[in-house]
Write a protein that holds these residues in place. Structure first.
Motif, mmCIF file in Angstrom:
data_model
loop_
_atom_site.group_PDB
_atom_site.id
_atom_site.type_symbol
_atom_site.label_atom_id
_atom_site.label_comp_id
_atom_site.label_asym_id
_atom_site.label_seq_id
_atom_site.Cartn_x
_atom_site.Cartn_y
_atom_site.Cartn_z
ATOM 1 N N GLY A 260 28.096 78.433 36.703
ATOM 2 C CA GLY A 260 28.132 76.995 36.938
ATOM 3 C C GLY A 260 27.094 76.295 36.091
ATOM 4 O O GLY A 260 26.518 76.893 35.165
ATOM 5 N N HIS A 261 26.863 75.041 36.402
ATOM 6 C CA HIS A 261 25.881 74.241 35.680
ATOM 7 C C HIS A 261 25.028 73.428 36.642
ATOM 8 O O HIS A 261 25.501 73.012 37.703
ATOM 9 C CB HIS A 261 26.565 73.242 34.733
ATOM 10 N N ALA A 262 23.784 73.208 36.255
ATOM 11 C CA ALA A 262 23.013 72.097 36.810
ATOM 12 C C ALA A 262 23.330 70.906 35.932
ATOM 13 O O ALA A 262 23.182 70.967 34.703
ATOM 14 C CB ALA A 262 21.520 72.404 36.788
ATOM 15 N N TYR A 263 23.791 69.829 36.539
ATOM 16 C CA TYR A 263 24.229 68.657 35.781
ATOM 17 C C TYR A 263 23.479 67.430 36.274
ATOM 18 O O TYR A 263 23.525 67.100 37.465
ATOM 19 C CB TYR A 263 25.736 68.448 35.927
ATOM 20 N N GLN A 264 22.780 66.765 35.364
ATOM 21 C CA GLN A 264 22.028 65.558 35.712
ATOM 22 C C GLN A 264 22.959 64.361 35.566
ATOM 23 O O GLN A 264 23.150 63.835 34.472
ATOM 24 C CB GLN A 264 20.809 65.404 34.798
ATOM 25 N N SER A 265 23.556 63.939 36.654
ATOM 26 C CA SER A 265 24.556 62.883 36.585
ATOM 27 C C SER A 265 23.944 61.508 36.365
ATOM 28 O O SER A 265 24.524 60.658 35.682
ATOM 29 C CB SER A 265 25.396 62.862 37.866
ATOM 30 N N ARG A 266 22.780 61.279 36.962
ATOM 31 C CA ARG A 266 22.136 59.979 36.839
ATOM 32 C C ARG A 266 20.620 60.150 36.829
ATOM 33 O O ARG A 266 20.080 61.089 37.423
ATOM 34 C CB ARG A 266 22.526 59.047 38.004
ATOM 35 N N GLN A 267 19.958 59.231 36.166
ATOM 36 C CA GLN A 267 18.502 59.141 36.217
ATOM 37 C C GLN A 267 18.173 57.662 36.031
ATOM 38 O O GLN A 267 18.743 57.009 35.151
ATOM 39 C CB GLN A 267 17.850 59.982 35.126
ATOM 40 N N TYR A 268 17.310 57.139 36.856
ATOM 41 C CA TYR A 268 17.049 55.707 36.841
ATOM 42 C C TYR A 268 15.609 55.426 36.443
ATOM 43 O O TYR A 268 14.688 56.123 36.858
ATOM 44 C CB TYR A 268 17.324 55.095 38.218
ATOM 45 N N ALA A 269 15.417 54.377 35.647
ATOM 46 C CA ALA A 269 14.063 53.952 35.271
ATOM 47 C C ALA A 269 13.358 53.363 36.489
ATOM 48 O O ALA A 269 13.977 52.710 37.326
ATOM 49 C CB ALA A 269 14.144 52.917 34.155
ATOM 50 N N ASN A 270 12.056 53.618 36.565
ATOM 51 C CA ASN A 270 11.224 53.057 37.628
ATOM 52 C C ASN A 270 11.690 53.448 39.026
ATOM 53 O O ASN A 270 11.535 52.698 39.985
ATOM 54 C CB ASN A 270 11.181 51.523 37.517
ATOM 55 N N GLU A 271 12.305 54.619 39.150
ATOM 56 C CA GLU A 271 12.743 55.120 40.444
ATOM 57 C C GLU A 271 12.233 56.546 40.615
ATOM 58 O O GLU A 271 11.889 57.226 39.633
ATOM 59 C CB GLU A 271 14.274 55.121 40.532
ATOM 60 N N PRO A 272 12.175 57.048 41.855
ATOM 61 C CA PRO A 272 11.845 58.468 42.028
ATOM 62 C C PRO A 272 12.813 59.339 41.239
ATOM 63 O O PRO A 272 13.980 58.983 41.045
ATOM 64 C CB PRO A 272 12.016 58.672 43.533
ATOM 65 N N ILE A 273 12.343 60.465 40.777
ATOM 66 C CA ILE A 273 13.174 61.358 39.967
ATOM 67 C C ILE A 273 14.395 61.803 40.760
ATOM 68 O O ILE A 273 14.301 62.213 41.927
ATOM 69 C CB ILE A 273 12.352 62.579 39.513
ATOM 70 N N VAL A 274 15.562 61.726 40.141
ATOM 71 C CA VAL A 274 16.816 62.157 40.749
ATOM 72 C C VAL A 274 17.049 63.619 40.399
ATOM 73 O O VAL A 274 16.978 64.003 39.221
ATOM 74 C CB VAL A 274 17.989 61.296 40.249
ATOM 75 N N ASN A 275 17.328 64.444 41.389
ATOM 76 C CA ASN A 275 17.607 65.857 41.153
ATOM 77 C C ASN A 275 19.030 66.041 40.634
ATOM 78 O O ASN A 275 19.910 65.208 40.895
ATOM 79 C CB ASN A 275 17.410 66.663 42.435
ATOM 80 N N PRO A 276 19.294 67.133 39.934
ATOM 81 C CA PRO A 276 20.643 67.340 39.400
ATOM 82 C C PRO A 276 21.629 67.769 40.471
ATOM 83 O O PRO A 276 21.253 68.158 41.585
ATOM 84 C CB PRO A 276 20.439 68.456 38.375
ATOM 85 N N LEU A 277 22.893 67.711 40.122
ATOM 86 C CA LEU A 277 23.962 68.301 40.913
ATOM 87 C C LEU A 277 24.185 69.730 40.429
ATOM 88 O O LEU A 277 23.919 70.053 39.264
ATOM 89 C CB LEU A 277 25.254 67.504 40.748
ATOM 90 N N TYR A 278 24.699 70.570 41.310
ATOM 91 C CA TYR A 278 25.022 71.948 40.944
ATOM 92 C C TYR A 278 26.539 72.104 41.015
ATOM 93 O O TYR A 278 27.131 72.122 42.091
ATOM 94 C CB TYR A 278 24.279 72.927 41.849
ATOM 95 N N VAL A 279 27.144 72.177 39.842
ATOM 96 C CA VAL A 279 28.595 72.133 39.697
ATOM 97 C C VAL A 279 29.120 73.527 39.380
ATOM 98 O O VAL A 279 28.584 74.221 38.497
ATOM 99 C CB VAL A 279 28.998 71.165 38.563
#
Length: 254
Positions: A191-210
């Motif tokens: 599978g993959h770790a996939y970083q679907s979104r990341q936002y500026a000035n926000e807490p770090i978003v963790n990746p999805l595991y697909v």
């Protein structure tokens, strides 16, 4: 929509050893190569999607006391075509690696209410990224014989090839089978770790595991999920299903 492989319908009365044995059989029956009639590039979220665009179902659940509120939301592009739900008593507690035996029958009950046949099903749970390569998306994908993908928010097993911390949107890395994944070749990509979104000035978003569930390959699974992620972290079909599950839960609770 009814099971095509009823011999693999989860049975909560089985012992843990019997459940795990069935999972090995499910993994053997699964196909992790692309085997679907639609054009993967036609999958997306456009509101103007033509009538022959692929139907994508999102599956999610909410919980009410000892019952599961299971829902299926079918979308064509960005439009919801059908919604179905079922409220079913849970028969066993949560056991890591045996989620499909706890939640599988409630989900299948919701699928029985679905009139259209989805071309692809996206599950809130793992596919091949599983101790026996038979997570919820693989198990129910095989039972229904439908192309399926698992999208999990945390990593059950396997090892990312690279660190996943703080990656930009669109980034991905392989999940490699490790000693916790049975019947997988050394260094096999499951599978993959996939970083679907990341936002500026926000807490770090963790990746999805697909990971692929059934009739989908590893690279295609991630490509399909990328096509289904809109402005949010989760793929739109499962995000919409999550909202609908909360609606049904509230209506049942009264």
């Amino acid at each position: 929509m009814l099971p095509t492989r009823p011999e693999f319908v989860p049975d909560a009365s089985q012992s843990r050893a019997e459940m795990e044995s069935m999972q090995f059989d499910v993994a053997d029956a699964a196909t992790w190569e692309d085997d679907f009639p639609f054009d993967a590039e036609a999958v997306g979220l456009a509101d103007w999607a033509p009538d022959d665009a692929p139907l994508v179902a999102g599956v999610d659940q909410a919980f009410l006391d000892e019952s599961a509120v299971s829902v299926v939301v079918v979308m064509r592009g960005g439009r919801v075509i059908e919604r179905a739900s079922a409220v079913v008593d849970l028969e066993i507690p949560y056991v890591p690696g045996l989620l499909s035996f706890r939640e599988g029958n409630p989900i299948l009950a919701a699928f029985e209410e679905v009139e259209v046949t989805p071309d692809l099903v996206v599950f809130d749970g793992s596919g091949r990224i599983h101790f026996r390569q038979a997570g919820l998306a693989t198990h129910l994908g095989v039972v229904l014989d439908v192309p399926s993908v698992g999208v999990a928010k945390s990593l059950l097993c396997g090892t990312p090839r690279e660190s996943v911390d703080g990656r930009p949107a669109g980034w991905q890395t392989d999940i490699i089978a490790d000693g916790r994944v049975e019947n997988a070749a050394s260094e096999e990509v499951i599978g993959h770790a996939y970083q679907s979104r990341q936002y500026a000035n926000e807490p770090i978003v963790n990746p999805l595991y697909v990971s692929p569930g059934h009739r989908v390959s590893v690279p295609t699974a991630t490509d399909l999920v990328a096509r289904l992620c809109g402005d949010y972290k989760l793929p739109e079909p499962t995000r919409t299903a999550d909202k609908y599950a909360d609606e049904v839960k509230s209506s049942v609770r009264g």
